[in-house]
Each structure stands twice: as structure tokens, then as C-alpha cells.
Design an enzyme around this catalytic site. Structure first.
Site, PDB file in Angstrom:
ATOM      1  N   SER A  21       0.833  -1.199   0.000  1.00  0.00           N
ATOM      2  CA  SER A  21       0.000   0.000   0.000  1.00  0.00           C
ATOM      3  C   SER A  21       0.866   1.247   0.000  1.00  0.00           C
ATOM      4  CB  SER A  21      -0.902   0.009   1.239  1.00  0.00           C
ATOM      5  OG  SER A  21      -1.543   1.258   1.366  1.00  0.00           O
ATOM      6  N   HIS A  22       0.273   2.355  -0.447  1.00  0.00           N
ATOM      7  CA  HIS A  22       0.970   3.645  -0.353  1.00  0.00           C
ATOM      8  C   HIS A  22       1.100   4.095   1.098  1.00  0.00           C
ATOM      9  CE1 HIS A  22       0.477   3.827  -4.615  1.00  0.00           C
ATOM     10  NE2 HIS A  22       1.018   5.019  -4.692  1.00  0.00           N
ATOM     11  N   SER A  23       0.275   3.538   1.948  1.00  0.00           N
ATOM     12  CA  SER A  23       0.250   3.988   3.339  1.00  0.00           C
ATOM     13  C   SER A  23       0.663   2.855   4.270  1.00  0.00           C
ATOM     14  CB  SER A  23      -1.166   4.472   3.679  1.00  0.00           C
ATOM     15  OG  SER A  23      -1.405   4.357   5.060  1.00  0.00           O
ATOM     16  N   SER A  38       0.794   2.804  -8.659  1.00  0.00           N
ATOM     17  CA  SER A  38       2.243   2.639  -8.590  1.00  0.00           C
ATOM     18  C   SER A  38       2.640   1.553  -7.599  1.00  0.00           C
ATOM     19  CB  SER A  38       2.939   3.958  -8.264  1.00  0.00           C
ATOM     20  OG  SER A  38       2.590   4.405  -6.978  1.00  0.00           O
TER      21      SER A  38
END
Lengths: 228, 210
Positions: free
Chosen positions: A9-11, A70
Site C-alpha cells: 500500500s501507499h500507506s 504505482s
């Protein structure tokens, strides 16, 4: 066999939260978070994904779930750097992160092979799990299909934990079983039935050899899954 | 005048300078149609490459230089441009592996492999309003220049000019990949930041070839 699951995840918080949620329903499964950049900002980290792959693959394979675009690119790039043998054990699945992870975790906890864990994750896209839910009746001359209805006693209905337990037991059966027409091996399909306390649950199999499977699942439901 | 390791190092240093100089411009472009992190991410990535250039062994080839760029961008950028540019540099490095000097044909191979890397990773096609729309005209122009007997600097100049024109041409396109694709027609009129940074990086390759 225990397939591992990697959450990209991006987070950092999302990855860890998904791991917590899915892990609650699938003890014994390695579920690894790879969220955020190396310094904890929003983004994806090649190094975290690479380390996560190594930590998650016990030799039985890894199913990778990603959030936004991404994250997929980073995961694919990390795969490019693996040797052929390790890469062949990893599958990136395009599925909603939370629902896909939960479904995959439950499938992995029931000992499913990587392709089946990946298929379970894809049920979050509305696809049918392992195989189409069996609908065609078996040959009538061989004692035929078997069906049994039971009443759900759990006060809170068939919520996530008992549903996971049910799917794990269903996944260990050789014969296909449906629950009110849905594939008993698909966590998301079962949870989607919205079964509340007092609901009638009809288990059926087209396969005459599936009688013990239906009975085992019916008894699990009647037992209340250990809840009172 | 073939191009050696000095050129490759100078290219990377110049690219880092140019990206830093255009950081705000790239952030602004990305904020209009993306998530606004492109300039910052790319700046961080190229800045991280610089100390690694100093640490390269004396017998490093141009391919070795590009490989360091690849692995550094992949592990430091954090957004989509890390894997995309990283894969571009990685494939470019592979295309010229082991060669001490790169001639005009070698440059075309380098650029083609870089573009193919971006396509492989991003799965975008020409006209999707991505960096491909800078890279593909650059590869075509470089190939045409090399075929007509241009020298290395002229090949790079042709590539950079075509990439710049390609980046400008993304303004009229609707995006089909990445965050900008969520905007539909609203992305029209805005230049793709990845195409713009690609053009800047290719211009840096020309400037390094003096």
C-alpha cells in the site's frame, strides 16, 4: 501448505491495518505489510516490497495485493529482481485490497494452494471462486443430490469470524457445496448473503459423495461456532 | 566521437541538476492532473544517485553507471516514476552492457531499450498521455538520425528535440493511464509531467555530450 500474503500500500497504516484485519480471521498465515516509503511517507518502497516478499515466502508461494497504480508497478519491479524460481512462486492479484486480502487469508488458512488463494482474492472482484458454484443436479440414479437446511443460531448472524471458520471447513471438503445457492468456499459470497440470527441456511451438494460434507457444515452452523 | 563513461556520469549529473531546477514546474504540472509529487520524487531519486556516482569503481562502463541510476531510482523514488524510470535505465543498461564506448547505433539501442522498459512496466501505449509520448518520438528520431549517418551528439539532439515536441503534444491528449486518467477530458490542456521530465532528462544527455 501455507501460502503467504503480501499487502502493498501507499500507506504504512493501511498496510498494517489490512494485515491486522485479515490476520484476525486466518491465524497461522504469514501476512506481511509493505506500506509507505522507506522513511514512512506516502508512497511505495521497492526495498520494503522486496524484504516483504522474502519474509512471506515459505516456499509455498505468495499472493500479493496492491492498492493504487504505482504499488503494482513497484511490486512488479521487485518481482523482476527475483530469480526465476522465486518469481514463479509469486502472483500479483488485481483485487480490492481489503476484501481481497480477507478472502485470500481465509483461503490460505485452509491450506489452499497459491492459485486457489489468488482465485479467492479475485472473488472480491465479483468473480466466482475456485469453480462455478455447482448448480447442475447429479445423475438421479446414484442417489442424487443432497440438501439439508439448518437455522443459524448466532446472535450476531454469520459475521466475519464464523464465516471464515465455515469457509475453511468447506475448503477442506472434496465435494462442492452451496449455501443458499452460493459457493461455500467463497468467503465474500457467504458474507454477502447477510445471514442474520434465525436465518434458514440451505446447504446442498449435487455430488452424492458430498453428503458428509453437507452434514459437517450443517453441524458447524448448528453448533453456533462456539458462540452463545 | 563515441561516448564513454565520462559522458554517462555527466548525463546523470546534468539530469539531477535539471530535475532540481525544474522541480517546482514538474510539481505544478503533476498537481494539475496527478497527485503533485512527481517533481519532488524525481528530485529525491536523482539526488540520491549523486554520491553513488563518486563511489563507482574506476573501470566502470556506461552500462554500470546507468544500472546504479536504475537501482537508486527504483528504491528511492516512491511514486510510479521510480519503477518506470528505474526500469528504463535498467533495460538501457542491459542494452549496452560491457561496452566501454557507445556509438550512434549504440545510443539508438540504449534509447529503444529504455522506452521498451517503460512500456513493459507501465503498459501504456502511444497517445495515452504518458512518458511514452516523449520516449517513442525520441527513439524514432534517434533511429532516423543514426541511419542517415549522424554522429552521437546529433543522434541525442534529435532524440531530445523529438521528446520535447512529444511532451508538448501531450497537452491535447486525454489520459488513459495513471492518476490523470481519472480526470477524463479535464486533463486536456495540461502537459503530462512524466513526458516533460523525460524530455528534460534526454536534453541533459545532449548537454553531457559536449
Amino acid at each position: 501448505m501455507t501460502v503467504g500474503i503480501l499487502i502493498v500500500s501507499h500507506s504504512e497504516k493501511i498496510a498494517e491495518g489490512v494485515v491486522d484485519l485479515a490476520g484476525q480471521m486466518a491465524s497461522g498465515v504469514t501476512i506481511t505489510p509493505a506500506g509507505g516509503t522507506d522513511d514512512g511517507r506516502i508512497g511505495t518502497s521497492f526495498d520494503r516490497v522486496t524484504a516483504g516478499l522474502a519474509a512471506t515466502d515459505s516456499g509455498d508461494g505468495v499472493v500479493v495485493l496492491c492498492d493504487l497504480g504505482s504499488a503494482v508497478l513497484t511490486a512488479e519491479t521487485a518481482l523482476d529482481f527475483l530469480d526465476d524460481e522465486a518469481r514463479a512462486r509469486v502472483e500479483i492479484v488485481d483485487a480490492p485490497l481489503v476484501e481481497g486480502a480477507v478472502a485470500a487469508a481465509v483461503a490460505a488458512a485452509s491450506g489452499s494452494a497459491r492459485a486457489d488463494v489468488a482465485a479467492a482474492a479475485r472473488t472480491a472482484n465479483g468473480e466466482t471462486a475456485v469453480a462455478d458454484a455447482p448448480t447442475s443436479p447429479a445423475d438421479a440414479t446414484t442417489s442424487g443430490p443432497y440438501e439439508r437446511s439448518v437455522v443459524l443460531v448466532n446472535r450476531d448472524g454469520l459475521h466475519a469470524r464464523p464465516a471464515a471458520e465455515f469457509v475453511k471447513l468447506a475448503s477442506r471438503q472434496d465435494a462442492p457445496v452451496t449455501v443458499n445457492g452460493k459457493d461455500a468456499r467463497s468467503l465474500l459470497a457467504i458474507m454477502g448473503l447477510g445471514l442474520t440470527a434465525g436465518s434458514t441456511v440451505t446447504l446442498s451438494t449435487p455430488d452424492p459423495a458430498g453428503r458428509p460434507a453437507v452434514d459437517a457444515l450443517a453441524e458447524l452452523i448448528e453448533s453456533g461456532f462456539g458462540e452463545t | 566521437m563515441t561516448l564513454g563513461t565520462d559522458w554517462a556520469v555527466a548525463w546523470v549529473r546534468r539530469a539531477a541538476e535539471v530535475i532540481a531546477e525544474h522541480r517546482v514546474e514538474l510539481i505544478t504540472l503533476d498537481r494539475e492532473i496527478g497527485d503533485g509529487d512527481h517533481g519532488e520524487n524525481l528530485d529525491r531519486g536523482f539526488t540520491a544517485v549523486l554520491p553513488k556516482l563518486d563511489a563507482l569503481p574506476g573501470d566502470s562502463t556506461p552500462g554500470d553507471v546507468l544500472k546504479v541510476v536504475a537501482t537508486t531510482l527504483i528504491s528511492t523514488v516512491g511514486g510510479a516514476s521510480g519503477p518506470l524510470f528505474g526500469t528504463a535505465y535498467l533495460k538501457a543498461s542491459g542494452a549496452i552492457a560491457g561496452r566501454a564506448e557507445i556509438d550512434a547505433t549504440g545510443l539508438v539501442e540504449l534509447l529503444t531499450a529504455a522506452r521498451d522498459g517503460v512500456v513493459l512496466r507501465g503498459k501504456a501505449e502511444a497517445g495515452d498521455k504518458t512518458m511514452i509520448d516523449a520516449w517513442t518520438p525520441a527513439v524514432d528520431a534517434a533511429a532516423a538520425a543514426a541511419e542517415s549517418g549522424s554522429d552521437e551528439r546529433e543522434v541525442l539532439e534529435a532524440a531530445a528535440a523529438a521528446a520535447e515536441a512529444g511532451a508538448v503534444a501531450t497537452e491535447s491528449l486525454v489520459a488513459h493511464k495513471g492518476r490523470a486518467s481519472y480526470l477524463g477530458e479535464r486533463a486536456v490542456g495540461h502537459r503530462d509531467p512524466g513526458a516533460q521530465s523525460s524530455a528534460l532528462i534526454l536534453r541533459a544527455a545532449v548537454e553531457a555530450a559536449r
